[in-house]
Design a protein around this motif. Structure first.
Motif, short mmCIF file in Angstrom:
data_model
loop_
_atom_site.label_atom_id
_atom_site.label_comp_id
_atom_site.label_asym_id
_atom_site.label_seq_id
_atom_site.Cartn_x
_atom_site.Cartn_y
_atom_site.Cartn_z
N PHE A 57 0.84 -1.15 -0.06
CA PHE A 57 0.05 -0.02 -0.16
C PHE A 57 0.85 1.50 0.00
O PHE A 57 0.54 2.18 -0.55
CB PHE A 57 -1.00 -0.02 1.29
N ARG A 58 2.09 1.05 0.80
CA ARG A 58 3.10 2.37 0.79
C ARG A 58 3.50 2.67 -0.62
O ARG A 58 3.55 3.88 -0.83
CB ARG A 58 4.16 2.22 1.86
N LEU A 59 3.83 1.51 -1.29
CA LEU A 59 4.45 1.62 -2.53
C LEU A 59 3.34 2.40 -3.55
O LEU A 59 3.63 3.20 -4.53
CB LEU A 59 4.81 0.33 -3.17
N LEU A 60 2.04 1.74 -3.49
CA LEU A 60 1.05 2.43 -4.28
C LEU A 60 0.75 3.82 -3.85
O LEU A 60 0.39 4.43 -4.86
CB LEU A 60 -0.33 1.60 -4.27
N PHE A 61 0.57 4.21 -2.77
CA PHE A 61 0.16 5.45 -2.33
C PHE A 61 1.36 6.39 -2.97
O PHE A 61 1.06 7.27 -3.42
CB PHE A 61 0.43 5.53 -0.82
N PHE A 62 2.71 6.05 -2.60
CA PHE A 62 3.64 7.02 -3.12
C PHE A 62 3.58 6.97 -4.66
O PHE A 62 4.15 8.18 -5.03
CB PHE A 62 5.06 6.52 -2.40
N SER A 72 2.75 10.34 -9.13
CA SER A 72 1.90 10.62 -10.63
C SER A 72 1.24 11.87 -10.54
O SER A 72 1.11 12.54 -11.45
CB SER A 72 1.44 9.40 -11.00
N GLY A 73 0.19 11.94 -9.49
CA GLY A 73 -0.66 13.08 -9.49
C GLY A 73 -0.24 14.31 -9.08
O GLY A 73 -0.35 15.25 -9.98
N LEU A 74 1.19 14.44 -8.51
CA LEU A 74 1.80 15.50 -8.42
C LEU A 74 2.67 16.06 -9.72
O LEU A 74 2.56 17.32 -10.29
CB LEU A 74 3.08 15.46 -7.16
N GLY A 75 3.17 15.17 -10.27
CA GLY A 75 3.52 15.56 -11.70
C GLY A 75 2.63 16.03 -12.83
O GLY A 75 2.95 16.85 -13.49
N LEU A 86 1.62 19.52 -11.86
CA LEU A 86 2.65 20.43 -12.13
C LEU A 86 2.72 20.67 -13.77
O LEU A 86 2.91 21.79 -14.00
CB LEU A 86 4.06 19.86 -11.42
N ALA A 87 2.56 19.64 -14.50
CA ALA A 87 2.62 19.73 -15.91
C ALA A 87 1.35 20.51 -16.54
O ALA A 87 1.46 21.43 -17.23
CB ALA A 87 2.58 18.22 -16.39
N PHE A 88 0.49 20.31 -15.58
CA PHE A 88 -1.02 20.99 -15.95
C PHE A 88 -0.84 22.67 -15.92
O PHE A 88 -1.16 23.50 -16.67
CB PHE A 88 -2.18 20.37 -15.16
#
Length: 97
Positions: free
Chosen positions: A16-21, A26-29, A32-34
């Motif tokens: 879950f930790r890997l999925l969360f990060f 991905s969402g942060l990137g 930021l791209a948007f």
């Protein structure tokens, strides 16, 4: 107390930790791209119409997929869909310049 228990899951479950990060990165990137793309379109055109066109082009596919293709997409593996969509977004973003 509920939030502390939910955040404790990050320490207890490595998957879950890997999925969360991964999802967080991905969402942060994506956002930021948007923001960078929106600023770039406004700097190049100085037009609210072009910025609104960008917003429509960015959000309309997500709405259309959610409304019309949601039941079809639910039949596929979520893991493969996440990886495929992230790779697709990465490819499109790299092709933009």
């Amino acid at each position: 107390m509920g939030l502390r228990r939910q955040l404790g899951l990050l320490g207890r479950a490595p998957s879950f930790r890997l999925l969360f990060f991964a999802a967080f990165g991905s969402g942060l990137g994506t956002w930021l791209a948007f923001v960078a793309l929106t600023v770039d379109v406004f700097d190049r055109t100085h037009s609210g119409k072009w910025v609104s066109g960008l917003l429509i082009a960015d959000f309309l596919p997500a709405i259309a997929i959610g409304l019309f293709l949601g039941p079809v997409v639910d039949r596929f593996s979520r893991k493969r869909l996440m990886i495929g969509s992230d790779l697709g977004r990465f490819g499109v973003f790299c092709a933009l310049p």
